[in-house]
Design an enzyme around this catalytic site. Structure first.
Site, PDB file in Angstrom:
ATOM      1  N   HIS A  60       0.842  -1.191   0.000  1.00 22.31           N
ATOM      2  CA  HIS A  60       0.000   0.000   0.000  1.00 22.31           C
ATOM      3  C   HIS A  60       0.884   1.250   0.000  1.00 22.31           C
ATOM      4  O   HIS A  60       2.110   1.167   0.162  1.00 22.31           O
ATOM      5  CB  HIS A  60      -0.906  -0.012   1.229  1.00 22.31           C
ATOM      6  CG  HIS A  60      -1.998  -1.045   1.139  1.00 22.31           C
ATOM      7  ND1 HIS A  60      -2.914  -1.248   2.127  1.00 22.31           N
ATOM      8  CD2 HIS A  60      -2.319  -1.936   0.149  1.00 22.31           C
ATOM      9  CE1 HIS A  60      -3.758  -2.213   1.767  1.00 22.31           C
ATOM     10  NE2 HIS A  60      -3.407  -2.657   0.576  1.00 22.31           N
ATOM     11  N   GLU A  62       1.102   3.866   2.123  1.00 23.66           N
ATOM     12  CA  GLU A  62       1.668   4.421   3.360  1.00 23.66           C
ATOM     13  C   GLU A  62       3.031   3.831   3.714  1.00 23.66           C
ATOM     14  O   GLU A  62       3.955   4.585   4.026  1.00 23.66           O
ATOM     15  CB  GLU A  62       0.687   4.247   4.533  1.00 23.66           C
ATOM     16  CG  GLU A  62      -0.643   4.974   4.362  1.00 23.66           C
ATOM     17  CD  GLU A  62      -1.709   4.137   3.671  1.00 23.66           C
ATOM     18  OE1 GLU A  62      -1.355   3.339   2.766  1.00 23.66           O
ATOM     19  OE2 GLU A  62      -2.892   4.284   4.015  1.00 23.66           O
ATOM     20  N   ALA A 164     -14.676  11.550 -29.891  1.00 25.66           N
ATOM     21  CA  ALA A 164     -14.093  12.713 -30.563  1.00 25.66           C
ATOM     22  C   ALA A 164     -15.065  13.159 -31.647  1.00 25.66           C
ATOM     23  O   ALA A 164     -15.473  12.369 -32.496  1.00 25.66           O
ATOM     24  CB  ALA A 164     -12.742  12.349 -31.170  1.00 25.66           C
ATOM     25  N   THR A 206     -16.860  -1.142 -34.969  1.00 24.27           N
ATOM     26  CA  THR A 206     -15.636  -0.330 -34.936  1.00 24.27           C
ATOM     27  C   THR A 206     -14.408  -1.225 -35.119  1.00 24.27           C
ATOM     28  O   THR A 206     -13.459  -0.858 -35.829  1.00 24.27           O
ATOM     29  CB  THR A 206     -15.540   0.421 -33.587  1.00 24.27           C
ATOM     30  OG1 THR A 206     -16.674   1.265 -33.480  1.00 24.27           O
ATOM     31  CG2 THR A 206     -14.278   1.249 -33.484  1.00 24.27           C
ATOM     32  N   ASP A 210     -12.651   0.129 -38.343  1.00 26.04           N
ATOM     33  CA  ASP A 210     -11.442   0.931 -38.074  1.00 26.04           C
ATOM     34  C   ASP A 210     -10.194   0.071 -37.974  1.00 26.04           C
ATOM     35  O   ASP A 210      -9.086   0.577 -38.079  1.00 26.04           O
ATOM     36  CB  ASP A 210     -11.589   1.696 -36.748  1.00 26.04           C
ATOM     37  CG  ASP A 210     -12.598   2.827 -36.837  1.00 26.04           C
ATOM     38  OD1 ASP A 210     -13.276   2.922 -37.878  1.00 26.04           O
ATOM     39  OD2 ASP A 210     -12.706   3.604 -35.878  1.00 26.04           O
ATOM     40  N   GLU A 304     -14.621   3.232 -26.109  1.00 27.52           N
ATOM     41  CA  GLU A 304     -14.087   4.090 -27.189  1.00 27.52           C
ATOM     42  C   GLU A 304     -14.878   4.057 -28.488  1.00 27.52           C
ATOM     43  O   GLU A 304     -14.445   4.609 -29.471  1.00 27.52           O
ATOM     44  CB  GLU A 304     -12.622   3.721 -27.463  1.00 27.52           C
ATOM     45  CG  GLU A 304     -11.650   4.457 -26.589  1.00 27.52           C
ATOM     46  CD  GLU A 304     -10.306   4.716 -27.272  1.00 27.52           C
ATOM     47  OE1 GLU A 304     -10.238   4.798 -28.500  1.00 27.52           O
ATOM     48  OE2 GLU A 304      -9.323   4.832 -26.528  1.00 27.52           O
ATOM     49  N   GLY A 306     -18.206   2.307 -31.263  1.00 25.63           N
ATOM     50  CA  GLY A 306     -18.562   3.504 -32.017  1.00 25.63           C
ATOM     51  C   GLY A 306     -19.857   4.126 -31.509  1.00 25.63           C
ATOM     52  O   GLY A 306     -20.207   4.003 -30.332  1.00 25.63           O
ATOM     53  N   SER A 312     -25.774   3.071 -26.509  1.00 28.32           N
ATOM     54  CA  SER A 312     -26.282   2.049 -25.575  1.00 28.32           C
ATOM     55  C   SER A 312     -25.858   2.360 -24.145  1.00 28.32           C
ATOM     56  O   SER A 312     -26.662   2.261 -23.216  1.00 28.32           O
ATOM     57  CB  SER A 312     -25.747   0.662 -25.923  1.00 28.32           C
ATOM     58  OG  SER A 312     -26.026   0.362 -27.239  1.00 28.32           O
TER      59      SER A 312
HETATM   60  C1  AOF Z   1      -4.412   1.651   2.227  1.00 28.05           C
HETATM   61  N1  AOF Z   1      -3.458   2.102   1.389  1.00 28.05           N
HETATM   62  O1  AOF Z   1      -2.496   2.195  -0.622  1.00 28.05           O
HETATM   63  C2  AOF Z   1      -4.485   0.972  -0.432  1.00 28.05           C
HETATM   64  C3  AOF Z   1      -5.510   0.552   0.449  1.00 28.05           C
HETATM   65  O2  AOF Z   1      -5.875  -7.029  -0.393  1.00 28.05           O
HETATM   66  P1  AOF Z   1      -5.219  -5.993   0.463  1.00 28.05           P
HETATM   67  O3  AOF Z   1      -4.714  -6.514   1.741  1.00 28.05           O
HETATM   68  O4  AOF Z   1      -4.212  -5.172  -0.271  1.00 28.05           O
HETATM   69  O5  AOF Z   1      -6.400  -4.968   0.862  1.00 28.05           O
HETATM   70  C4  AOF Z   1      -7.171  -4.338  -0.113  1.00 28.05           C
HETATM   71  C5  AOF Z   1      -7.886  -3.199   0.562  1.00 28.05           C
HETATM   72  O6  AOF Z   1      -6.930  -2.280   1.070  1.00 28.05           O
HETATM   73  C6  AOF Z   1      -8.758  -2.381  -0.369  1.00 28.05           C
HETATM   74  O7  AOF Z   1     -10.042  -2.914  -0.495  1.00 28.05           O
HETATM   75  C7  AOF Z   1      -8.801  -1.063   0.372  1.00 28.05           C
HETATM   76  O8  AOF Z   1      -9.686  -1.161   1.469  1.00 28.05           O
HETATM   77  C8  AOF Z   1      -7.398  -0.953   0.925  1.00 28.05           C
HETATM   78  N2  AOF Z   1      -6.510  -0.239  -0.005  1.00 28.05           N
HETATM   79  N3  AOF Z   1      -5.441   0.939   1.749  1.00 28.05           N
HETATM   80  O9  AOF Z   1      -4.314   1.882   3.433  1.00 28.05           O
HETATM   81  C9  AOF Z   1      -3.435   1.801   0.082  1.00 28.05           C
HETATM   82  N4  AOF Z   1      -4.479   0.625  -1.745  1.00 28.05           N
HETATM   83 ZN    ZN Z   2      -3.015  -0.304   3.884  1.00 22.89          ZN
END
Ligand code: AOF
Ligand code: ZN
Length: 369
Positions: A60, A62, A164, A206, A210, A304, A306, A312
């Site tokens: 995460h 932090e 666009a 598309t 395209d 993206e 068409g 829809s």
């Molecule tokens: C944070 N900081 O950068 C993020 C968070 O599967 P895990 O253990 O990684 O948990 C997923 C959950 O963690 C997600 O559903 C959300 O609640 C939290 N994400 N939390 O403190 C982060 N990415």
């Molecule tokens: Zn966390």
């Protein structure tokens, strides 16, 4: 307005949220969260640690920011775009990590709806003696975290509809393949949009007309191409199409109601994923497809083209954000009319932002929920 939020808080939270955009499209079912650790020793605030949720969702934000800050985290303020987690996942709770590092104050934009976290993250911080300030720039936080919140609350992926439109209200010319509407800068920006989404979707019309590749082709960002999805009821996507031929560059899925047919099986043989869909009114049922994509870990879907596909999504009220590029190019004869205009959107959407990319304008509309 929360009076505990200072001008400095708003400045650093804005920087934190902008920074967190970088990992959009890379963190799967996890939100792309940002953290800045900021200290002030009497000569003004300065950043000592930065983190964003890593590729795939862990670590995460932090612990990444705290690791960079080291001892400088003691007594500092942490700006976090989402409530720090309270649960033991593959990593220990981020709220505990902030307490252990001696952070004095935590400023947060949005509360985490995850059952394992919601409110508990704040409780851990307060119990650890940290001053908690909630609700700093929540609207800006939403611009990055709305996909995660949509997936949590609606159990479907979030949809960005991109279109666009030429000066004469057209999106292309019949039987003419790809017709350039916007200039280089706007096209580069639409590749940024691709990079920031987990998947990109077009209709089979598309895909055939395209013959697009739908990869992110910005220098250095080719690894950020999203999953490509074709709405293709009868699995008509040619094996010779650029989409199939470029399967080594980015994964490809065909959403079809005939996943067992010969054509679908031939596609599957080349590595194309088959998404078995329900049919509604002769078309693929979109709400169910969006749920299916969410359960496959897709948080943000870019639609993206068409015109029929765009219509829809709008008719079924499934477009959360609309990004509309307007150019000065005139398409003229045999033009394909845009399925909506800025004024038709304004009934249901708010204009959230306007930019200029080269000579083109780009409007972002957010649905009023
Ligand atoms: C944070 N900081 O950068 C993020 C968070 O599967 P895990 O253990 O990684 O948990 C997923 C959950 O963690 C997600 O559903 C959300 O609640 C939290 N994400 N939390 O403190 C982060 N990415
Ligand atoms: Zn966390």
């Amino acid at each position: 307005m929360n009076s505990n939020i200072t001008e400095t808080d708003r400045r650093f939270m804005a920087a934190c949220i902008r920074y967190s955009r970088r990992q959009l499209g890379l963190t799967g079912t996890n939100p792309s969260v940002g953290t800045l650790i900021v200290r002030d020793d009497g000569q003004g605030p300065f950043i000592v640690g930065r983190g964003i949720t890593a590729r795939g969702g862990r670590p995460h934000a932090e612990p990444i920011a705290l690791a960079e800050a080291g001892d400088l985290a003691r007594g500092a303020t942490a700006y976090v775009s989402l409530e720090p987690c309270a649960h033991h996942g593959r990593t220990p709770p981020c709220a505990d990590a902030l307490v252990a590092a001696g952070i004095a104050r935590v400023v947060v934009a949005l509360t985490d709806p995850d059952d394992r976290v919601s409110g508990r993250g704040f409780e851990i911080l307060r119990a650890g003696g940290i001053e908690v300030v909630q609700g700093a720039l929540p609207d800006m936080g939403l611009s990055v975290l709305s996909g995660y919140l949509t997936r949590s609350f609606k159990k479907r992926c979030q949809v960005t509809l991109k279109l666009a439109v030429s000066a004469d209200g057209m999106i292309g010319r019949a039987a003419a393949g790809q017709v350039p509407i916007t200039g280089d800068e706007a096209r580069a920006q639409s590749h940024v949009l691709r990079a920031e989404h987990d998947a990109i979707l077009v209709g089979i019309g598309t895909a055939i007309e395209d013959n697009p590749e739908l990869t992110c082709r910005l220098p250095g960002l080719d690894s950020r191409s999203p999953l490509r999805v074709v709405l293709d009821s009868h699995a008509r996507l040619p094996l010779s199409s650029r989409l199939v031929q470029s399967i080594g560059a980015a994964p490809l899925a065909v959403a079809t109601v005939e996943p067992e047919g010969t054509a679908a099986q031939a596609l599957a043989g080349t590595g194309v994923q088959m998404i078995a869909c329900e049919e509604y009114d002769g078309c693929i049922a979109l709400p169910e497809l969006l749920e299916d994509l969410a359960s496959r870990g897709i948080t943000r879907l870019l639609v993206e083209g068409g015109a029929a596909v765009a219509r829809s999504f709008l008719d079924e009220d499934l477009a959360d954000t609309v990004v509309l590029f307007e150019s000065d190019v005139v398409v003229g004869a045999n033009g394909i009319a845009a399925p909506f205009t800025r004024s038709t959107l304004l009934g249901r959407y708010d204009e959230a932002a306007v930019w200029n990319f080269g000579g083109d304008r780009c409007y972002e509309f957010r649905r009023r929920d």
